[in-house]
Design a protein around this motif. Structure first.
Motif, PDB file in Angstrom:
ATOM      1  N   HIS A  15       0.756  -1.066   0.147  1.00 29.90           N
ATOM      2  CA  HIS A  15       0.098  -0.092  -0.131  1.00 29.90           C
ATOM      3  C   HIS A  15       0.714   1.396   0.123  1.00 29.90           C
ATOM      4  CE1 HIS A  15      -3.633  -2.228   0.705  1.00 29.90           C
ATOM      5  NE2 HIS A  15      -2.928  -3.074   1.546  1.00 29.90           N
ATOM      6  N   GLU A  16       1.384   1.817  -1.288  1.00 25.75           N
ATOM      7  CA  GLU A  16       2.337   2.849  -1.277  1.00 25.75           C
ATOM      8  C   GLU A  16       1.650   4.105  -0.757  1.00 25.75           C
ATOM      9  OE1 GLU A  16       3.459   2.942  -5.154  1.00 25.75           O
ATOM     10  OE2 GLU A  16       4.651   0.856  -5.199  1.00 25.75           O
ATOM     11  N   ASP A  17       0.157   4.336  -0.694  1.00 27.44           N
ATOM     12  CA  ASP A  17      -0.287   5.450  -0.376  1.00 27.44           C
ATOM     13  C   ASP A  17      -0.407   5.599   1.313  1.00 27.44           C
ATOM     14  OD1 ASP A  17      -2.172   3.338  -0.331  1.00 27.44           O
ATOM     15  OD2 ASP A  17      -3.961   4.671  -0.532  1.00 27.44           O
ATOM     16  N   VAL A  18      -0.264   4.550   2.078  1.00 29.22           N
ATOM     17  CA  VAL A  18      -0.309   4.511   3.568  1.00 29.22           C
ATOM     18  C   VAL A  18       1.228   4.879   3.881  1.00 29.22           C
ATOM     19  CG1 VAL A  18      -0.320   2.931   5.478  1.00 29.22           C
ATOM     20  CG2 VAL A  18      -1.864   2.493   3.492  1.00 29.22           C
ATOM     21  N   VAL A  19       1.041   5.848   4.622  1.00 35.59           N
ATOM     22  CA  VAL A  19       2.215   6.413   5.428  1.00 35.59           C
ATOM     23  C   VAL A  19       2.609   6.101   6.635  1.00 35.59           C
ATOM     24  CG1 VAL A  19       2.074   8.572   3.768  1.00 35.59           C
ATOM     25  CG2 VAL A  19       1.381   8.629   6.231  1.00 35.59           C
ATOM     26  N   GLY A  20       1.898   5.503   7.337  1.00 41.94           N
ATOM     27  CA  GLY A  20       2.093   4.901   8.791  1.00 41.94           C
ATOM     28  C   GLY A  20       0.806   3.778   9.122  1.00 41.94           C
ATOM     29  N   PHE A  21       1.162   3.446  10.669  1.00 37.75           N
ATOM     30  CA  PHE A  21       0.432   2.582  10.918  1.00 37.75           C
ATOM     31  C   PHE A  21      -0.011   2.394  12.370  1.00 37.75           C
ATOM     32  CE2 PHE A  21       3.015   0.715   7.610  1.00 37.75           C
ATOM     33  CZ  PHE A  21       1.995   0.319   6.645  1.00 37.75           C
TER      34      PHE A  21
END
Length: 216
Positions: A15-21
């Motif tokens: 998921h390249e659009d996810v910047v963090g968890f």
């Protein structure tokens, strides 16, 4: 969203659009352990700094040197989601790495040959959890992708959880899938419970749950 078990590193690739968890639990020695506070993990220093400005906390470099862990000083985080595409909330039974079945507590969602058929989950919530603990019944696998209400410019984040409380609360607060709602504001809360076992041992548990965002 695919029904696969995904670790943080794998999600960063997929998921390249996810910047963090956002995390309320983590895996230790093969077991899922609740965290005492929200933890945000990111590979971007600017994202880590933005999260800490919004919520307070402490930033640490990850042991593998591949990013940052931010231990936040808040129990409640307001988020924005599209309930039709940003949330997966299923009950999943696995045997090792093999997927046995996926259901919603009433009907089977997987495998294709059985989709739509009634599942074998007990109706009683206590019996469902007991079956999950015994390894004979499914347990929740919840995935959310969202923006932070306090920092939408930071990008999109994800949360993965096996919490029964989070799974149940999402079903209560989200609109039905037959609506045209494409944006909902929710609050993710960390709850704490303390109780004594029959042997007299004091136990403290922490779990996430979702609630509707209070009206301003």
């Amino acid at each position: 969203m695919p029904l696969t078990r995904i670790g943080v590193a794998e999600v960063l690739v997929e998921h390249e659009d996810v910047v963090g968890f956002l995390m309320a639990e983590e895996s230790r020695n093969g077991r899922t352990v609740a965290l005492p506070a929200w933890k945000m993990t990111t590979g971007d220093r600017a994202v880590a700094d933005g999260v800490l400005r919004a919520y307070g906390g402490v930033r640490r470099t990850r042991g593998d040197g591949r990013g940052y862990d931010c231990m936040l000083r808040c129990d409640s985080i307001a988020i924005r989601v599209n309930p039709r595409v940003d949330i997966t909330n299923h009950l999943v039974l696995r045997k090792g790495e093999d997927l046995v079945r996926v259901c919603d507590g009433s009907v089977l969602l997987h495998l294709a040959s059985s989709s739509g058929a009634l599942c074998s989950c007990p109706v009683d919530a206590f019996e469902r959890r007991a079956a999950a603990r015994a390894g004979t019944g499914p347990k929740p696998e919840v995935r959310l992708t969202f923006e932070l209400a306090e920092g939408p410019e930071l990008g999109r984040f994800s949360l993965f959880s096996s919490s029964w409380e989070l799974a149940d609360s999402l079903r209560r607060v989200l609109p039905g899938t037959d609506t045209n709602v494409d944006r909902v504001e929710l609050v993710l809360d960390l709850h704490r419970k303390q109780f004594a076992t029959r042997s007299g041992l004091d136990v403290s548990i922490v779990f996430p749950a979702a609630a509707s965002l209070p009206s301003k």
